[in-house]
Design an enzyme around this catalytic site. Structure first.
Site, short mmCIF file in Angstrom:
data_model
loop_
_atom_site.label_atom_id
_atom_site.label_comp_id
_atom_site.label_asym_id
_atom_site.label_seq_id
_atom_site.Cartn_x
_atom_site.Cartn_y
_atom_site.Cartn_z
N ASP A 88 -5.65 -20.36 -25.53
CA ASP A 88 -5.72 -21.62 -26.25
C ASP A 88 -4.54 -22.53 -25.94
OD1 ASP A 88 -8.07 -20.81 -27.37
OD2 ASP A 88 -7.29 -20.50 -29.39
N ASP A 163 -1.74 -29.59 -34.35
CA ASP A 163 -0.94 -29.96 -35.51
C ASP A 163 0.34 -30.69 -35.13
OD1 ASP A 163 0.68 -27.79 -34.54
OD2 ASP A 163 -0.42 -26.40 -35.82
N ARG A 190 10.25 -30.84 -51.42
CA ARG A 190 11.30 -29.98 -50.89
C ARG A 190 10.64 -28.69 -50.44
NH1 ARG A 190 15.30 -28.16 -54.24
NH2 ARG A 190 16.69 -28.00 -52.45
N ALA A 206 -1.27 -23.70 -39.75
CA ALA A 206 -1.69 -24.07 -41.10
C ALA A 206 -2.32 -22.89 -41.83
CB ALA A 206 -2.67 -25.24 -41.04
N SER A 208 -1.59 -19.71 -41.35
CA SER A 208 -0.50 -18.80 -41.71
C SER A 208 0.26 -19.29 -42.94
CB SER A 208 0.48 -18.66 -40.54
OG SER A 208 -0.17 -18.14 -39.40
N GLN A 261 4.29 -27.59 -28.41
CA GLN A 261 4.50 -27.75 -26.97
C GLN A 261 5.40 -28.91 -26.61
OE1 GLN A 261 0.59 -27.74 -25.12
NE2 GLN A 261 0.44 -25.51 -25.30
#
Length: 305
Positions: A88, A163, A190, A206, A208, A261
């Site tokens: 991926d 993301d 926060r 997201a 996780s 990346q």
């Protein structure tokens, strides 16, 4: 009077004309066995009647010089289809670049998870043959256009498929973020950070961090806090047309990364703006592909049943 039997052969699927005649290959060239995999796929495509080109870095690092080498923009201009041989991460890297050209992509998995590179290498012949001739499931995926603004000037831009993540540095302290959606104040949060994810990215970081799964056909975004100080600060699903702005209020060594990346450091007062990109990634899957089959297999649902 009876008619003589029709001895003409019925055309098979492989007799159909090619839908994609010029195919570019992008490989995870540093992975063990990648050269042999790319070579085997290229030979198959050639035997099927396709013109075959290799992405420039793939060509350089595999030494398969019998095929033309193209830069990514040249692939976008000249190829009808791109095959991504890897995982991926490889698909994320090339997909963002090819999306603007409208070139569809097919993923052949040599990685681990394979949510968007979904064809196992050992099955590539049986799966690719009908795709080359126009039998496939079309799966468009939205992209995010992100920018970082400092003192009224754009200092960084990036595109993301999975993301955009704003997070704290190595210091053992939270950061404070001011979050707005479409110009409306949401909250000062926060936390260790904030994830803004697409439906494609809902199975990545997201997930996780406790975010929900979004079907790729849903035109929306996820906003998922990372280890928030206030436990009622929960993931939120937003419309796909929303513009999200995140301002750094306080905290040390804050940064933003895009699909894990590309990366930029952030200062207090910086604003990260995320909106829908004008381009979309077009993935092709074998006929009969189902998103739920992918989830069941990759997330190990129903094990032991």
């Amino acid at each position: 009077m009876s008619m003589p039997p029709d001895t003409r052969s019925t055309p098979t699927r492989s007799d159909r004309p090619l839908r994609f005649s010029h195919v570019g290959i992008v490989g995870k060239y540093h992975a063990p066995g990648s050269r042999d995999a790319v070579d085997e796929i290229a030979r198959f495509l050639h035997d099927e009647g396709c013109d075959v080109s290799l992405e420039q870095e793939t060509s350089l690092n595999t030494s398969l010089t019998q095929y033309p080498a193209l830069s990514v923009p040249e692939m976008g201009q000249h190829c009808d289809l791109a095959l991504v041989v890897g995982g991926d991460g490889t698909m994320l890297g090339i997909g963002r670049q090819l999306a603007r050209f409208g070139v569809p992509l097919v993923g052949i998995n040599q990685g681990r998870l394979g949510f968007i590179t979904d064809i196992p290498f050992e099955d590539f012949r049986a799966k690719l043959r009908p795709i080359l001739r126009g039998s496939f499931e079309d799966d468009p995926r939205s992209l995010m256009a992100a920018s970082v603004w400092r003192d009224g000037l754009c200092v960084f831009e990036a595109t993301a498929l999975n993301d955009v993540v704003v997070n704290r540095g190595g210091a053992a302290s939270m950061i404070e973020l001011r979050v707005e959606v479409d110009g409306h104040f949401v909250a000062n949060q926060r936390a260790d950070g904030l994830i803004i994810a697409s439906p494609t990215g809902s199975t990545a970081y997201a997930l996780s961090a406790g975010g929900p799964l979004l079907h790729p056909a849903i035109g929306g975004w996820l906003m998922v806090p990372i280890a928030p100080h206030t436990l009622s600060n929960r993931p939120v699903v937003l419309p796909g047309h929303s513009e999200i702005a995140v301002e750094i209020v306080s905290g040390k060594e804050a940064s933003a990364n895009f699909d894990m990346q590309s990366f930029t450091s952030l200062l207090h007062g910086d604003r990260i703006v995320v909106r829908r990109s004008e381009h979309a990634l077009r993935l092709l899957h074998p006929v009969g592909w189902s998103y739920f089959d992918t989830l069941r297999k990759k997330l190990h649902w129903n094990e032991g049943v």
